[in-house]
Design an enzyme around this catalytic site. Structure first.
Site, PDB file in Angstrom:
ATOM      1  CG  ASP A   1       0.108  -0.029   2.507  1.00 19.53           C
ATOM      2  OD1 ASP A   1       0.309  -1.125   2.836  1.00 19.53           O
ATOM      3  OD2 ASP A   1       0.407   0.922   3.110  1.00 19.53           O
TER       4      ASP A   1
ATOM      5  CG  ASP B   1       2.484   4.858   5.711  1.00 17.95           C
ATOM      6  OD1 ASP B   1       2.224   3.722   6.236  1.00 17.95           O
ATOM      7  OD2 ASP B   1       2.952   5.851   6.013  1.00 17.95           O
TER       8      ASP B   1
END
Ligand SMILES: [Zn+2]
Length: 261
Positions: free
Chosen positions: A207, A209
């Site tokens: 991802d 963050d």
């Protein structure tokens, strides 16, 4: 004689890739480890697996007994550790699903025991290059051969967790030179170094963050989905890399002796 330790989570709890599988209970001076060791063989190489977060993934990162896990692997005769972790990306070009082989860390943990030496024996171990470069190069070369998208260097920021970062923290980590962020590499790599074990990390970006304005902030579901989709890449690199690992005397093995005060 080499023996490979593997520290990871999802995808490695099913030892169907090993032969002569058995579990080994270990007591350590630092308490219990995350789960019994899973020991077996593949490619004629002996393997010992630690499931970092336990069998049901119930141990949060701050509560992992890193000292017991590394001690148990050392006691089992492990010479090299390949660790895996999910991580958040702090860089546009490190996209979800990509692998990173970090060469540096920045420690943002707060409450973890990060040394085996708490008594009278003071140890100031060098941490300038925390990851084993020989082992890293083997992983990088294997990722190239298997055409798995990867980044050969990177700075991992380890946060205490279990919460994810704020947007401001995430932006700060970028300014500090962080490339990825996770919750488990420190003190694991530090303790491996104290134990004289070569340690390299395959970090899978799951991802962006919290810094990325156009992406939704990270959720656990996001991490689990990307891990499921990409865990085969990590496994492939792990198993293809194994036969290339040799027992050459590495400075990782002797660093701790010169660090005793
Ligand atoms: Zn080494």
């Amino acid at each position: 004689m080499i023996k490979i330790g593997m520290i990871g989570g999802s995808g490695f709890d099913d030892p169907d890739f090993l032969t002569d599988v058995r579990t080994v209970k270990k007591g350590t001076p630092f308490g219990g480890l995350s789960a019994d060791l899973i020991v077996g063989k593949t490619h004629d190489v002996e393997i010992a697996i630690v499931l970092r977060h336990g069998r049901q993934h119930r141990i949060r990162p701050s509560a992992v007994n890193y000292r017991a896990n590394i001690w148990a692997l050392k006691d089992e005769g492990v010479t090299h550790i390949i660790a895996t972790t999910a991580c958040g990306s702090l860089r546009e070009e490190i996209r979800p699903g990509h692998l990173v082989f970090p060469d540096q860390f920045i420690d943002f943990t707060r409450v973890r025991k990060s040394t085996f030496h708490e008594g009278d024996q003071v140890v100031h171990i060098s941490m300038a290059d925390p990851f084993c470069d020989r082992l890293r190069q083997i992983l990088i070369q294997t990722a190239e051969e298997e055409q798995v998208t990867h980044h050969p260097t990177g700075t991992v920021i380890t946060i205490e967790g279990p919460r994810f970062s704020t947007r401001a923290e995430s932006r700060m980590f970028r300014i500090l030179g962080g490339d990825i962020v996770n919750m488990s590499t420190v003190p694991e790599v530090v303790l491996a170094r104290e134990a004289g074990i070569c340690y390299a990390l395959a970090a899978m970006s799951t991802d962006y963050d919290a810094w990325h304005e156009s992406e939704a902030p990270v959720t656990w579901e996001m991490i689990a989905t990307t891990m499921r989709k990409n865990v085969e890449n990590v496994k492939k690199i792990f198993f293809k890399a194994l036969p290339k690992i040799t027992y050459d005397m590495c400075s990782c093995r002797t660093e701790v002796e010169s660090a005793m005060v």
